[in-house]
Design a protein around this motif. Structure first.
Motif, PDB file in Angstrom:
ATOM      1  N   SER A 183      31.979  37.682 -92.750  1.00 36.25           N
ATOM      2  CA  SER A 183      32.445  37.471 -91.376  1.00 36.25           C
ATOM      3  C   SER A 183      33.092  36.105 -91.201  1.00 36.25           C
ATOM      4  O   SER A 183      33.844  35.888 -90.255  1.00 36.25           O
ATOM      5  N   SER A 184      32.868  35.195 -92.124  1.00 40.23           N
ATOM      6  CA  SER A 184      33.532  33.896 -92.070  1.00 40.23           C
ATOM      7  C   SER A 184      35.003  33.995 -92.462  1.00 40.23           C
ATOM      8  O   SER A 184      35.775  33.068 -92.247  1.00 40.23           O
ATOM      9  N   LYS A 185      35.409  35.164 -93.006  1.00 43.39           N
ATOM     10  CA  LYS A 185      36.792  35.367 -93.439  1.00 43.39           C
ATOM     11  C   LYS A 185      37.518  36.466 -92.669  1.00 43.39           C
ATOM     12  O   LYS A 185      38.734  36.436 -92.528  1.00 43.39           O
ATOM     13  N   THR A 229      37.273  39.041 -89.146  1.00 41.44           N
ATOM     14  CA  THR A 229      36.639  39.451 -87.894  1.00 41.44           C
ATOM     15  C   THR A 229      37.308  40.723 -87.408  1.00 41.44           C
ATOM     16  O   THR A 229      38.531  40.762 -87.260  1.00 41.44           O
ATOM     17  N   ASP A 267      43.268  31.659 -94.116  1.00 38.01           N
ATOM     18  CA  ASP A 267      41.851  31.298 -94.046  1.00 38.01           C
ATOM     19  C   ASP A 267      40.997  32.387 -93.406  1.00 38.01           C
ATOM     20  O   ASP A 267      39.834  32.546 -93.760  1.00 38.01           O
ATOM     21  N   HIS A 268      41.572  33.107 -92.465  1.00 37.84           N
ATOM     22  CA  HIS A 268      40.796  34.088 -91.711  1.00 37.84           C
ATOM     23  C   HIS A 268      41.716  35.197 -91.229  1.00 37.84           C
ATOM     24  O   HIS A 268      42.875  34.949 -90.917  1.00 37.84           O
TER      25      HIS A 268
END
Length: 128
Positions: free
Chosen positions: A55-57, A59, A8-9
């Protein structure tokens, strides 16, 4: 790749800045080394890659350390380790409380779902 495989990230701890002096010295010795400098600043970091993603995925965390102290009490030589261990610990502390699962890997390592699975989410759903 990892986002396509079901993550997810991604948290990218970028220690490029820690190596800026090394890259600058290599450029002085070998002008064909390939690292670009502007006003004595190394322009290479991973933001040119991480900025390609929302940036939601992804960092990017600036991590300007190359080594860390083992912090062994009562030893004359505390020893040194790659800052990778400190970065992994920092990631767990900072982002662990907001994550169900975490994986730690180098940029050249890939977790590939295999067999009947096309995503890590499918695999972890069976374990969860």
């Amino acid at each position: 790749f990892h986002l396509e495989a079901g993550f997810d990230h991604m948290y990218v701890f970028d220690n490029t800045g820690a190596n800026a002096t090394i890259f600058k010295l290599k450029n002085e010795i070998d002008p064909d080394f390939g690292t670009e400098t502007t006003n004595d600043q190394i322009r290479d970091d991973l933001s040119s890659v991480t900025n390609l993603f929302p940036s939601s995925k992804v960092t990017r965390i600036d991590w300007p350390a190359t080594i860390c102290n083992n912090n062994r009490p009562a030893h004359d030589d505390p020893g040194e380790r790659s800052s990778q261990y400190a970065a992994e610990a920092a990631c767990r502390v900072r982002y662990g409380p907001y994550s169900d699962w975490m994986a730690s890997m180098d940029p050249d390592e890939y977790f590939i779902p295999m067999g009947n699975y096309s995503s890590w989410k499918e695999i972890l759903d069976k374990v969860d």
